[in-house]
Design a protein around this motif. Structure first.
Motif, PDB file in Angstrom:
ATOM      1  N   GLY A 148      33.456  33.851  38.162  1.00  0.00           N
ATOM      2  CA  GLY A 148      33.078  32.844  39.141  1.00  0.00           C
ATOM      3  C   GLY A 148      34.206  32.480  40.082  1.00  0.00           C
ATOM      4  N   ARG A 149      35.410  32.392  39.558  1.00  0.00           N
ATOM      5  CA  ARG A 149      36.539  32.005  40.403  1.00  0.00           C
ATOM      6  C   ARG A 149      36.777  33.060  41.486  1.00  0.00           C
ATOM      7  NH1 ARG A 149      42.719  31.310  39.565  1.00  0.00           N
ATOM      8  NH2 ARG A 149      43.096  29.494  40.869  1.00  0.00           N
ATOM      9  N   GLY A 150      36.694  34.314  41.117  1.00  0.00           N
ATOM     10  CA  GLY A 150      36.858  35.391  42.091  1.00  0.00           C
ATOM     11  C   GLY A 150      35.771  35.352  43.152  1.00  0.00           C
ATOM     12  N   TRP A 151      34.548  35.013  42.741  1.00  0.00           N
ATOM     13  CA  TRP A 151      33.425  34.920  43.677  1.00  0.00           C
ATOM     14  C   TRP A 151      33.693  33.811  44.697  1.00  0.00           C
ATOM     15  CZ3 TRP A 151      29.496  31.401  44.927  1.00  0.00           C
ATOM     16  CH2 TRP A 151      28.388  31.926  45.601  1.00  0.00           C
ATOM     17  N   VAL A 152      34.165  32.661  44.233  1.00  0.00           N
ATOM     18  CA  VAL A 152      34.465  31.534  45.125  1.00  0.00           C
ATOM     19  C   VAL A 152      35.549  31.941  46.126  1.00  0.00           C
ATOM     20  CG1 VAL A 152      35.480  29.214  45.205  1.00  0.00           C
ATOM     21  CG2 VAL A 152      33.715  29.743  43.509  1.00  0.00           C
ATOM     22  N   TYR A 153      36.601  32.592  45.639  1.00  0.00           N
ATOM     23  CA  TYR A 153      37.675  33.013  46.535  1.00  0.00           C
ATOM     24  C   TYR A 153      37.179  34.034  47.549  1.00  0.00           C
ATOM     25  CZ  TYR A 153      41.573  30.491  44.468  1.00  0.00           C
ATOM     26  OH  TYR A 153      42.435  29.507  44.086  1.00  0.00           O
ATOM     27  N   SER A 154      36.295  34.927  47.136  1.00  0.00           N
ATOM     28  CA  SER A 154      35.791  35.921  48.085  1.00  0.00           C
ATOM     29  C   SER A 154      34.927  35.272  49.160  1.00  0.00           C
ATOM     30  CB  SER A 154      35.035  37.036  47.361  1.00  0.00           C
ATOM     31  OG  SER A 154      33.826  36.564  46.814  1.00  0.00           O
ATOM     32  N   VAL A 155      34.174  34.219  48.814  1.00  0.00           N
ATOM     33  CA  VAL A 155      33.374  33.514  49.821  1.00  0.00           C
ATOM     34  C   VAL A 155      34.303  32.903  50.872  1.00  0.00           C
ATOM     35  CG1 VAL A 155      31.855  31.525  50.224  1.00  0.00           C
ATOM     36  CG2 VAL A 155      31.396  33.065  48.306  1.00  0.00           C
ATOM     37  N   VAL A 156      35.378  32.261  50.442  1.00  0.00           N
ATOM     38  CA  VAL A 156      36.315  31.642  51.379  1.00  0.00           C
ATOM     39  C   VAL A 156      37.021  32.710  52.213  1.00  0.00           C
ATOM     40  CG1 VAL A 156      38.426  30.264  51.576  1.00  0.00           C
ATOM     41  CG2 VAL A 156      36.628  29.579  49.989  1.00  0.00           C
ATOM     42  N   ARG A 157      37.480  33.745  51.561  1.00  0.00           N
ATOM     43  CA  ARG A 157      38.191  34.809  52.283  1.00  0.00           C
ATOM     44  C   ARG A 157      37.285  35.470  53.320  1.00  0.00           C
ATOM     45  NH1 ARG A 157      42.734  37.580  52.144  1.00  0.00           N
ATOM     46  NH2 ARG A 157      42.732  39.780  52.630  1.00  0.00           N
ATOM     47  N   ASN A 158      36.051  35.762  52.929  1.00  0.00           N
ATOM     48  CA  ASN A 158      35.120  36.386  53.880  1.00  0.00           C
ATOM     49  C   ASN A 158      34.805  35.445  55.038  1.00  0.00           C
ATOM     50  OD1 ASN A 158      35.004  38.784  52.472  1.00  0.00           O
ATOM     51  ND2 ASN A 158      33.221  38.190  51.292  1.00  0.00           N
ATOM     52  N   ALA A 159      34.671  34.154  54.770  1.00  0.00           N
ATOM     53  CA  ALA A 159      34.420  33.186  55.849  1.00  0.00           C
ATOM     54  C   ALA A 159      35.600  33.155  56.819  1.00  0.00           C
ATOM     55  CB  ALA A 159      34.158  31.798  55.261  1.00  0.00           C
TER      56      ALA A 159
END
Length: 191
Positions: free
Chosen positions: A78-89
């Motif tokens: 989950g933590r990696g998923w959250v970081y990927s959402v921010v990075r992609n944004a």
């Protein structure tokens, strides 16, 4: 002799995302309180302007709230998923300002891999973190210099593929291929 302070229970990112999917606003607030400052740092490194980074973070948390039901713990933490959402944004904001084309699936996978590596490194205790960082450094040193430079420009400095191609005076397709192959080699080395 004093007893050491009790260690805080580890935060369950997967459970927090599942709670967000059920409409639990407190879970989203806990995610923000726990990771907001770090995620702001990720956004700021990429967009390089505080106001834009704040906008990215705001939009990313709206996206996390709206898309939490799409999170699948079988595909990653989950933590990696959250970081990927921010990075992609953040990358989307940079691209929209530069009028560049969306990231390819291979590049998006590489970005997600980097976010997962960052989340994993931050999750362990200090000893594990130092050991993992040492392994990562050894793996990076094992890459040929051009691939290593591309990965560092992309993931440490937040450069777009086009910016990396300009810096290295190399064709864009070559830069993309180097990053993709370099990330695969890092995954294999870290496994």
């Amino acid at each position: 002799m004093q007893n050491p302070p009790p260690t805080a229970a580890p935060f369950d990112y997967d459970a927090a995302l599942m709670a967000c999917a059920r409409g639990d606003r407190q879970a989203l607030q806990q995610l923000y309180q726990r990771e907001g400052r770090y995620l702001m740092g990720v956004a700021l490194r990429i967009v390089r302007q505080r106001q834009q980074a704040e906008d990215v973070l705001h939009d990313a948390f709206i996206s996390i709230w709206q898309r939490a039901e799409t999170f699948n713990p079988a595909r990653g933490e989950g933590r990696g998923w959250v970081y990927s959402v921010v990075r992609n944004a953040a990358l989307n904001m940079v691209r929209s300002g530069a009028r560049q084309v969306d990231v390819s699936e291979d590049a998006a996978e590489a970005i997600d891999d980097q976010a997962a590596l960052a989340a994993y490194a931050a999750a362990g205790d200090q000893f594990e973190l130092r050991a993992d960082l040492g392994r990562l450094e050894n793996c990076l040193n094992g890459l040929e210099p051009a691939r290593r430079d591309c990965i560092l420009f992309a993931y440490v400095e937040g450069c777009s593929h086009g910016e990396i191609a300009e810096r290295l005076q190399t064709p864009l397709g070559t830069v993309k291929a180097w990053i993709l192959r370099g990330m695969r080699a890092l995954r294999e080395c870290m496994a």
